[in-house]
Design a protein around this motif. Structure first.
Motif, PDB file in Angstrom:
ATOM      1  N   ARG A   1       0.817  -1.209   0.000  1.00  0.00           N
ATOM      2  CA  ARG A   1       0.000   0.000   0.000  1.00  0.00           C
ATOM      3  C   ARG A   1       0.859   1.271   0.000  1.00  0.00           C
ATOM      4  O   ARG A   1       1.747   1.417   0.829  1.00  0.00           O
ATOM      5  CB  ARG A   1      -0.913  -0.031   1.226  1.00  0.00           C
TER       6      ARG A   1
ATOM      7  N   GLU B   1      -1.662  -2.961  -3.682  1.00  0.00           N
ATOM      8  CA  GLU B   1      -3.010  -3.169  -3.127  1.00  0.00           C
ATOM      9  C   GLU B   1      -3.788  -1.855  -3.075  1.00  0.00           C
ATOM     10  O   GLU B   1      -5.016  -1.836  -3.121  1.00  0.00           O
ATOM     11  CB  GLU B   1      -2.917  -3.714  -1.698  1.00  0.00           C
ATOM     12  N   TYR B   2      -3.029  -0.764  -2.917  1.00  0.00           N
ATOM     13  CA  TYR B   2      -3.681   0.531  -2.730  1.00  0.00           C
ATOM     14  C   TYR B   2      -2.689   1.632  -3.070  1.00  0.00           C
ATOM     15  O   TYR B   2      -1.508   1.523  -2.743  1.00  0.00           O
ATOM     16  CB  TYR B   2      -4.127   0.682  -1.270  1.00  0.00           C
ATOM     17  N   MET B   3      -3.162   2.685  -3.724  1.00  0.00           N
ATOM     18  CA  MET B   3      -2.302   3.852  -3.953  1.00  0.00           C
ATOM     19  C   MET B   3      -3.132   5.122  -3.871  1.00  0.00           C
ATOM     20  O   MET B   3      -4.125   5.284  -4.589  1.00  0.00           O
ATOM     21  CB  MET B   3      -1.604   3.757  -5.317  1.00  0.00           C
TER      22      MET B   3
END
Lengths: 111, 146
Positions: free
Chosen positions: A19, A51-53
Motif C-alpha cells: 500500500r 493493493e492501494y495507492m
C-alpha cells in the motif's frame, strides 16, 4: 509497502508491493530519486502487487515522470496496473501521462 | 435479513499521523463492507477517507499533535463519514485550486489532487470549519443492485 529494483542494461524495473499512502510514499520517492541521480531515466513500474495507492503515490509517479521525460532522456511506464488503482489513476487524469502495458515483457521491451 | 439492511453507527479516534492511515482505511472499509457496498465502492470510500485525513494532518494540524475522530453512520441508504479535528488551522477547500486533470505533463500541478479525488469518489463532500476545529462530512449512497 516494499519496493524492489532490478537494473537491466536498457531500463530499470521497479516493483511496488502493498500500500502506497502519505506514510509510505516518501520511501517510494527515495527509490526514484536514487535512480534519477544515477542517470537511470527509463523505468518500468510493476504495479501488479499494489493493493492501494493514494494521491500521495500518484504525486511521486508524476514527479518521476516529469524528471524522466525532461530532455527526452527517458520515460516512466506502468505495467500490470490493478483495476481499482487504474480507476483512480483515470479519475486523476494520469492514464494520459503514463504508457501502460499488460505484461512485463512488453514493458521492458519498450525501451 | 439482507446484507446492509441493518443500520449502525461506529466511532473511533486516531492520532493525526500518517502511519495510522492504514488502520483508518481498514476501519471505514469494514464499515462499508458491512453496509453491503461493492468492492469498487469500498475502495473509493477508503481512498476518499485517506485523502481527507491526509489533508487534515498536512494542512490543518501542520505537524502539531492532535486527533482525528471518525464517525461512520449507515442508515440503510447512504454511508456518512464524519471527520472531526481540533486543529488550529482550517483548510478552505474552495480556495484550493482544482487541478486540471486534462493538462499535459509539463503543465500538471501536483496540488489539490487529494481534494479533487475525494469529491469524485464520493457523492457529497461537506466542509464545516469552526473555531474548535474542522468537520468534514463525506457521503456515499448505495449503488443499485444490478
Amino acid at each position: 509497502m516494499e519496493v524492489n529494483v532490478k537494473e537491466y542494461k536498457h531500463c530499470v524495473l521497479v516493483t511496488i508491493q502493498g500500500r502506497v499512502d502519505s506514510a509510505t510514499a516518501p520511501k517510494l520517492n527515495e527509490v526514484f530519486e536514487d535512480l534519477l541521480n544515477r542517470g537511470r531515466f527509463k523505468i518500468v513500474v510493476d504495479m501488479s502487487n499494489v493493493e492501494y495507492m493514494s494521491s500521495a503515490g500518484f504525486r511521486v509517479l508524476l514527479s518521476a515522470q516529469r524528471a524522466c521525460r525532461r530532455y527526452h532522456r527517458g520515460e516512466v511506464v506502468l505495467a500490470l496496473v490493478p483495476p481499482r488503482v487504474l480507476e483512480a489513476l483515470e479519475l486523476a487524469g494520469f492514464t494520459k501521462i503514463f504508457r501502460r502495458f499488460d505484461n512485463l515483457l512488453d514493458a521492458i521491451g519498450y525501451f | 435479513m439482507s446484507v446492509g439492511g441493518d443500520i449502525f453507527s461506529l466511532q473511533r479516534s486516531w492520532p493525526a499521523r500518517f502511519d495510522f492511515l492504514d488502520e483508518i482505511r481498514t476501519f471505514v472499509g469494514q464499515a462499508a463492507e458491512r453496509a453491503g457496498f461493492s468492492e469498487q465502492a469500498v475502495y473509493a470510500i477508503q481512498m476518499a477517507t485517506d485523502e481527507a485525513c491526509s489533508n487534515v494532518i498536512e494542512h490543518a494540524y501542520r505537524g502539531e499533535s492532535g486527533n482525528i475522530e471518525i464517525r461512520v453512520d449507515w442508515d440503510g441508504l447512504q454511508l456518512t463519514i464524519t471527520l472531526q479535528d481540533t486543529a488550529r488551522y482550517s483548510f478552505d477547500m474552495k480556495k484550493i485550486a482544482q487541478p486540471d486533470v486534462n493538462a499535459p505533463l509539463s503543465k500538471r500541478k501536483a496540488g489539490g489532487l487529494g481534494i479533487y479525488l475525494m469529491k469524485k469518489l464520493m457523492d457529497e463532500v461537506q466542509y464545516l470549519p469552526s473555531p474548535q476545529g474542522n468537520t468534514l462530512i463525506l457521503r456515499k449512497r448505495k449503488e443499485k443492485a444490478v
